[in-house]
Write a protein that holds these residues in place. Sequence first.
Motif, PDB file in Angstrom:
ATOM      1  N   GLY A 100      19.038  -0.614  -7.912  1.00 23.68           N
ATOM      2  CA  GLY A 100      19.279  -0.238  -9.393  1.00 23.68           C
ATOM      3  C   GLY A 100      18.637   0.190 -10.316  1.00 23.68           C
ATOM      4  N   TYR A 101      17.548   0.042 -10.142  1.00 23.17           N
ATOM      5  CA  TYR A 101      16.300   0.342 -11.448  1.00 23.17           C
ATOM      6  C   TYR A 101      15.222   1.039 -10.605  1.00 23.17           C
ATOM      7  CZ  TYR A 101      12.633   0.292 -14.016  1.00 23.17           C
ATOM      8  OH  TYR A 101      11.787   0.050 -15.984  1.00 23.17           O
ATOM      9  N   PHE A 102      14.695   2.388 -11.155  1.00 18.02           N
ATOM     10  CA  PHE A 102      13.146   2.288 -10.684  1.00 18.02           C
ATOM     11  C   PHE A 102      12.376   2.446 -11.928  1.00 18.02           C
ATOM     12  CE2 PHE A 102      15.837   4.506  -7.357  1.00 18.02           C
ATOM     13  CZ  PHE A 102      15.672   4.058  -6.343  1.00 18.02           C
ATOM     14  N   GLN A 103      10.793   2.637 -11.773  1.00 17.27           N
ATOM     15  CA  GLN A 103      10.309   2.683 -13.164  1.00 17.27           C
ATOM     16  C   GLN A 103      10.157   3.758 -13.934  1.00 17.27           C
ATOM     17  OE1 GLN A 103       6.499   0.785 -12.661  1.00 17.27           O
ATOM     18  NE2 GLN A 103       5.772   2.452 -14.320  1.00 17.27           N
ATOM     19  N   SER A 104      10.396   4.586 -12.944  1.00 19.80           N
ATOM     20  CA  SER A 104      10.550   6.244 -13.231  1.00 19.80           C
ATOM     21  C   SER A 104      11.079   7.191 -13.647  1.00 19.80           C
ATOM     22  CB  SER A 104      10.117   7.126 -11.593  1.00 19.80           C
ATOM     23  OG  SER A 104      10.925   6.528 -10.849  1.00 19.80           O
ATOM     24  N   GLY A 118       0.900  -1.590  -0.049  1.00 16.74           N
ATOM     25  CA  GLY A 118      -0.216   0.259   0.130  1.00 16.74           C
ATOM     26  C   GLY A 118       0.586   1.321   0.175  1.00 16.74           C
ATOM     27  N   ALA A 119       0.821   2.091  -0.578  1.00 19.42           N
ATOM     28  CA  ALA A 119       1.676   3.478  -1.133  1.00 19.42           C
ATOM     29  C   ALA A 119       1.116   4.262  -0.500  1.00 19.42           C
ATOM     30  CB  ALA A 119       1.195   3.740  -2.529  1.00 19.42           C
ATOM     31  N   VAL A 143       6.408  -2.185 -13.072  1.00 13.69           N
ATOM     32  CA  VAL A 143       7.992  -3.404 -13.236  1.00 13.69           C
ATOM     33  C   VAL A 143       8.590  -2.733 -11.796  1.00 13.69           C
ATOM     34  CG1 VAL A 143       7.574  -3.242 -15.546  1.00 13.69           C
ATOM     35  CG2 VAL A 143       8.775  -1.370 -14.008  1.00 13.69           C
ATOM     36  N   GLY A 144       9.621  -3.392 -11.414  1.00 14.70           N
ATOM     37  CA  GLY A 144      10.376  -3.340 -10.432  1.00 14.70           C
ATOM     38  C   GLY A 144      11.635  -4.082 -10.835  1.00 14.70           C
ATOM     39  N   ASP A 145      12.783  -3.524  -9.774  1.00 14.81           N
ATOM     40  CA  ASP A 145      14.270  -4.381 -10.419  1.00 14.81           C
ATOM     41  C   ASP A 145      14.230  -5.588 -10.913  1.00 14.81           C
ATOM     42  OD1 ASP A 145      17.354  -3.152  -9.448  1.00 14.81           O
ATOM     43  OD2 ASP A 145      16.940  -5.400  -9.246  1.00 14.81           O
ATOM     44  N   THR A 146      13.661  -6.309 -10.515  1.00  9.76           N
ATOM     45  CA  THR A 146      14.154  -7.706 -10.619  1.00  9.76           C
ATOM     46  C   THR A 146      13.406  -8.204 -11.892  1.00  9.76           C
ATOM     47  OG1 THR A 146      13.963  -7.763  -7.853  1.00  9.76           O
ATOM     48  CG2 THR A 146      13.926  -9.890  -9.805  1.00  9.76           C
ATOM     49  N   LEU A 147      12.599  -7.553 -12.078  1.00 11.77           N
ATOM     50  CA  LEU A 147      11.583  -7.801 -13.699  1.00 11.77           C
ATOM     51  C   LEU A 147      12.853  -7.218 -14.597  1.00 11.77           C
ATOM     52  CD1 LEU A 147       9.252  -7.424 -12.048  1.00 11.77           C
ATOM     53  CD2 LEU A 147       8.099  -7.386 -14.098  1.00 11.77           C
ATOM     54  N   GLU A 148      13.212  -6.247 -14.159  1.00 12.34           N
ATOM     55  CA  GLU A 148      14.422  -5.839 -15.370  1.00 12.34           C
ATOM     56  C   GLU A 148      15.471  -5.971 -15.488  1.00 12.34           C
ATOM     57  OE1 GLU A 148      17.352  -2.337 -16.683  1.00 12.34           O
ATOM     58  OE2 GLU A 148      17.664  -3.614 -15.247  1.00 12.34           O
ATOM     59  N   CYS A 149      16.100  -6.449 -14.643  1.00 10.37           N
ATOM     60  CA  CYS A 149      16.694  -7.586 -14.715  1.00 10.37           C
ATOM     61  C   CYS A 149      16.650  -8.363 -15.310  1.00 10.37           C
ATOM     62  CB  CYS A 149      17.924  -7.725 -13.280  1.00 10.37           C
ATOM     63  SG  CYS A 149      18.233  -5.943 -12.246  1.00 10.37           S
ATOM     64  N   PRO A 166       3.490   8.835  -3.700  1.00 11.75           N
ATOM     65  CA  PRO A 166       1.623   8.426  -2.651  1.00 11.75           C
ATOM     66  C   PRO A 166       1.275   7.330  -4.095  1.00 11.75           C
ATOM     67  CG  PRO A 166       1.689  11.074  -2.853  1.00 11.75           C
ATOM     68  CD  PRO A 166       2.826  10.414  -3.283  1.00 11.75           C
ATOM     69  N   ASP A 167       1.449   7.606  -5.536  1.00  8.34           N
ATOM     70  CA  ASP A 167       1.753   6.568  -6.776  1.00  8.34           C
ATOM     71  C   ASP A 167       1.898   5.154  -6.581  1.00  8.34           C
ATOM     72  OD1 ASP A 167       3.966   8.044  -6.861  1.00  8.34           O
ATOM     73  OD2 ASP A 167       2.281   8.780  -9.073  1.00  8.34           O
ATOM     74  N   GLY A 168       3.286   5.451  -5.406  1.00  9.07           N
ATOM     75  CA  GLY A 168       4.205   3.955  -5.142  1.00  9.07           C
ATOM     76  C   GLY A 168       4.755   3.854  -5.828  1.00  9.07           C
ATOM     77  N   GLN A 169       4.932   5.065  -6.855  1.00 10.18           N
ATOM     78  CA  GLN A 169       6.682   4.901  -7.790  1.00 10.18           C
ATOM     79  C   GLN A 169       7.681   5.987  -7.054  1.00 10.18           C
ATOM     80  OE1 GLN A 169       6.878   3.952 -10.976  1.00 10.18           O
ATOM     81  NE2 GLN A 169       4.571   3.068 -10.960  1.00 10.18           N
ATOM     82  N   VAL A 170       8.857   5.871  -7.551  1.00 13.75           N
ATOM     83  CA  VAL A 170       9.509   6.353  -6.654  1.00 13.75           C
ATOM     84  C   VAL A 170      10.526   7.939  -7.267  1.00 13.75           C
ATOM     85  CG1 VAL A 170      12.066   5.546  -5.939  1.00 13.75           C
ATOM     86  CG2 VAL A 170      10.845   3.805  -6.000  1.00 13.75           C
ATOM     87  N   ASN A 171      10.527   8.807  -6.318  1.00 13.21           N
ATOM     88  CA  ASN A 171      11.684   9.972  -6.859  1.00 13.21           C
ATOM     89  C   ASN A 171      13.244   9.121  -6.850  1.00 13.21           C
ATOM     90  OD1 ASN A 171      12.329  12.255  -7.577  1.00 13.21           O
ATOM     91  ND2 ASN A 171      11.175  13.074  -5.600  1.00 13.21           N
ATOM     92  N   MET A 172      13.884   9.190  -8.094  1.00 12.42           N
ATOM     93  CA  MET A 172      14.985   9.315  -7.051  1.00 12.42           C
ATOM     94  C   MET A 172      16.209  10.821  -6.819  1.00 12.42           C
ATOM     95  SD  MET A 172      17.985   7.818  -9.997  1.00 12.42           S
ATOM     96  CE  MET A 172      18.026   8.808 -10.698  1.00 12.42           C
ATOM     97  N   ILE A 173      16.651  10.555  -5.889  1.00 15.21           N
ATOM     98  CA  ILE A 173      17.137  11.668  -5.446  1.00 15.21           C
ATOM     99  C   ILE A 173      18.677  11.358  -5.182  1.00 15.21           C
ATOM    100  CG2 ILE A 173      15.141  12.014  -4.006  1.00 15.21           C
ATOM    101  CD1 ILE A 173      16.983  10.941  -1.670  1.00 15.21           C
ATOM    102  N   TYR A 174      19.702  10.056  -5.692  1.00 19.24           N
ATOM    103  CA  TYR A 174      20.878  10.025  -5.944  1.00 19.24           C
ATOM    104  C   TYR A 174      21.239   8.590  -6.576  1.00 19.24           C
ATOM    105  CZ  TYR A 174      25.285   8.393  -4.392  1.00 19.24           C
ATOM    106  OH  TYR A 174      26.746   8.009  -4.267  1.00 19.24           O
ATOM    107  N   GLU A 175      22.135   9.192  -7.237  1.00 21.80           N
ATOM    108  CA  GLU A 175      22.570   7.837  -8.392  1.00 21.80           C
ATOM    109  C   GLU A 175      23.727   8.001  -8.461  1.00 21.80           C
ATOM    110  OE1 GLU A 175      20.719   7.220 -12.723  1.00 21.80           O
ATOM    111  OE2 GLU A 175      23.113   9.081 -12.738  1.00 21.80           O
TER     112      GLU A 175
END
Lengths: 301, 373, 397
Positions: free
Chosen positions: C284-288, C272-273, C311-317, C376-385
């Motif tokens: 290593g990966y975010f859908q966003s 639940g987001a 999708v998520g990290d393992t799916l992408e891999c 809030p929508d369950g997606q990730v906002n990347m703040i560091y790479e």
Amino acid sequence: MNLDMMAMQAFTGLSIFTILTLMALGLAIVFGLMGVINMAHGELMAMGAYTTYFTSLFFAKFLPGLFGIYFLVGIVLAFFVTFAFGWILERGLIRFLYKRPLDTMLATWGLSLILQQLYRQFINAKEVEVTTVSWLKGAWQVTEGVSLPLSRLFIIGLAVVTAIAVYMFLYRTRWGLRIRAVTQNRPMAGAAGINTERVDAFTFALGCGLAGIAGSSFTMLASTGPTTGQAYIVDTFIVVVFGGVESLLGTIASAFMIGQMQSWFEYSMSGSMARASILLLVIVVLYFRPNGLFATKVRRA
Amino acid sequence: MTTPATSTPATNIRSNLWGVGSYLLLALLLLVVFPLAMDVFRLGLAAKYMSLAFCAVGIVLVWGYGGILSLGQGVFFGLGSYFMAMFLKLEAAANADSSSGTALSAFFGTAGLPDFMAWNSVEVLPWWWEPFHHVSFTILAILIGPPLVAFILGYVNFRKRVGGVYFSIVTLALSAIMAIVIIGQQGYTGGVNGITDFKTFLGMDLDNERAKFVMYFITAGLLLLCVAAGAFILRSRLGRVLVAIRDREDRVRFSGYDPAMFKAFIFAVAAMFSAIGGAMFTIQVGLASPSLVGIVPSVEMVIYAAVGGRLSLIGAVYGALLVGWAKTFFSENFVEYWFYFIGVLFVVVVMFLPTGLAGLLDKVRTRMRRAEG
Amino acid sequence: MSNFNRRQFIKTSSAIAAASALPFPMINIRTAGAQANTVKVGILHSLTGTIAIAEKSVVDAEQLAIEELNKAGGVSGHKIEAVVEDGASDWPTFAEKARKLIEKDKVAAVFGCYTSASRKAVLPVFEKSKGLLYYPTYYEGLEQSPNIMYTAQEASQSVIAAMDWLMKNKGKTFYMIGSDYIWPRTTIKIAKAVLAKGGGKLVGEDYYPLGHIEFSSAINKIKGAKPDVILNCVVGGSNVAFFKQLTAAGITGKNQTVLSLAVSEEEVSGIGADNTVDTLTCMGYFQSLKNPANEKFVKSFKAKYGANRGVGDTLECGYISVHLWKMAAEKAKSFDVEKVVAASSNLEIDAPEGKVKFHAANHHLWKHARIGTFQPDGQVNMIYESPLIEPNPFPKL
């Protein structure tokens, strides 16, 4: 450990106690009154949880204004859905196996596998998200250091209400009287004009319905998925056996003791070790009290 | 192998003949037909199911004839499996030559130690691992350890007259505990991963075809031996007392027997069978895993016996082979549906075939005989 | 006499019945020989059992990649044919199916396994039968098999970067909690080493059995310890319970730094987001992620499986595993395992997670570690790479 911590941990113990009570009540009725071992009890809880999930979807789509009360409706629906399923199950399967309790165990185990795969295939292989209604989110801040989660308070209340309702039902209503009569002396009850088959079906369905209530309310605490039931079933059995069948009070007392143990063990050691210790302790106690801690009667087998 | 309810000399001879005949048929099937008809891969699978059949044979003894439903056979299977795995792992660690193995021991500077200990920073081999360097100790441990545990556990419980459903739940809790302890103590047990990656057994490369054949025949031989031993026990006085206990325990007790002793003994025998099965499983499949110890496999072992027939030792072997084969067949061809199949199998067997396939065969036999007049 | 015959008859017929009840060398409908212009690959994940929750969608991603490649002409002109097997969340079954894929189906490569336990179970099979496994899950490291290509991050590629970032930006006292098995234990071990080096302090460490659903004691301990950061290594369904109970106890991303190492967008759909909002995740990966390769991947995944699927990290891999295998096979001009492995050295791919490449020798990928906050929508906002991190499955601590 300071005073706040003590209070919180005591509350945790209380909360686990009520959770275990809710889980075990249904099984205790079926197991204790009918001698039937329902290994699919956990999957019935999952059924209750899924019912709540679908209720939330329905409210979100058609009655968004009333979303706040969906949870209460969900619990009631969960009871009726699992009750109905239990009735069908008893008529279709369980009643043929009353003379073979160990076999019921195997048949219901098979049933649990079928149910799991049905959930996986037709609902979702992944967990589904059941939204907690807003008025049950957050915590009640008692003092600065002590806050009690509302969801857990709700479950405590639900458990108390359910336990009292079951007790009143069994000891203060005609149906309860019939159930007890059939349990104690089947031929005599039959001779007195009680439709024993209907009573059997009703008792079993009641136990299943209680599982539905438990599963429905646990959506606030844990996941709802195809294997959710597996997470509950061992604990449920242990509570019932530890308490001794045939006595609902025994079940409640045993839930209380196991809840306290879990709370304090988990506080003082790693979660894994706590769990192994509890199971070990239960075995040791069962050795000294083979028919459960609170058995009223001597062995039946 | 039926319960001698109304045994006249004539039917006795007949059922003896039948028993010996079906035993020989089983031997023929396992020792001749299977090796001829199957390639190495399928034969390996058959051997895997056979190692589970050991448990089913044990369950027939305790459940069918002792009236005790143990849902903890996985514990004894697991003990046997882990003992064997400890031996194989020490042998593999002693002469590690796979590249992953060398990389690891070079990295941790812990040559001769099982890899999972190295990565859990266990630097010295625990004392209770030491004796498993020796094959003779390992075999003794497999043959004596689990039965001893079972005997003690059984005796104290049966003594207190813990029976029926309670004993089932106690054993169920035991398999849960064992799985949790194994998973929790991963520095010493390999945790969830179990113990894997063996190389040789007494210097014999486990993966070449010849070794696979040899291990297959050893497994089949031991299984046939266990079935024979079980039949021998059931035909002895002990077996009759056991059936008497199952049917009227109080009367046996009044006649001066100690039922707890008999029940604990047969429970120990079943535990030994399971442990042998576990050891063979480890060799066949190449790993010991906590997923074979817990509740699910323990219950599945019971269904093997139920499908074959809870009163038939030979039936139990067929049951294990049949369910194992069906599992493989369904999961290879109807991936989504094999769970249904196993579930339905439980329900159908219990509902319609309480005495399993063996019982069905017996019924057919009786009907035929009646038709003869 | 007739009696004898009758019995003889029954015996024979029952023998036949028994034998036909066990048709072991059965006809396998899928082992029909491969045609000249097709190449077989295996997909081996749990479709049933407890881990199916996480693994089923990886199969979807892998099949999407295969479909894409086939549409574009296959691998060196060969059409890819996938054989899907169910590991059933049971490690011995994984070993059995791996052997079947390599020895019976003679697949060129297998894409599969999720848990470390399943990989450990199949590893000897792949090494002895000379198979090739692409493993798409972030894991604890401490392994390097000549027959396995690891396409997700090993522990040091996420936890070290995450710890460095946390200590620099969020504080120095940590509470670490995990499920009780090898990945969380190893990850936390590495985290503790980084913590000690950076002068941080561990105020609590706790492990719960897999699938555990009661975390209130742990939460009370956390409340008592008042850490700057909760490092969450809980895996699977337990995360739902952990986050729901954290939120109910008043601990949220707004008032407490919580960084999870095993929670991706996939898990959030079950948690639940609203229970994970503002907590941190390291993957290593975010859908966003914003880049053309990712936009194409997300778009075609949604087109094939439905707009509500994420999708998520393992799916992408899993998805890039198939592509990496194809590129290596074309580079090697062969499906031979050794040649494909050799061709994989330094192989670079323009993946949805950005440009990543295989290490010259150790079979792992150079990867970015990315930290983001859940929205809030369950997606990730990347703040560091992080920059590309060299894989090192045997880190010196």
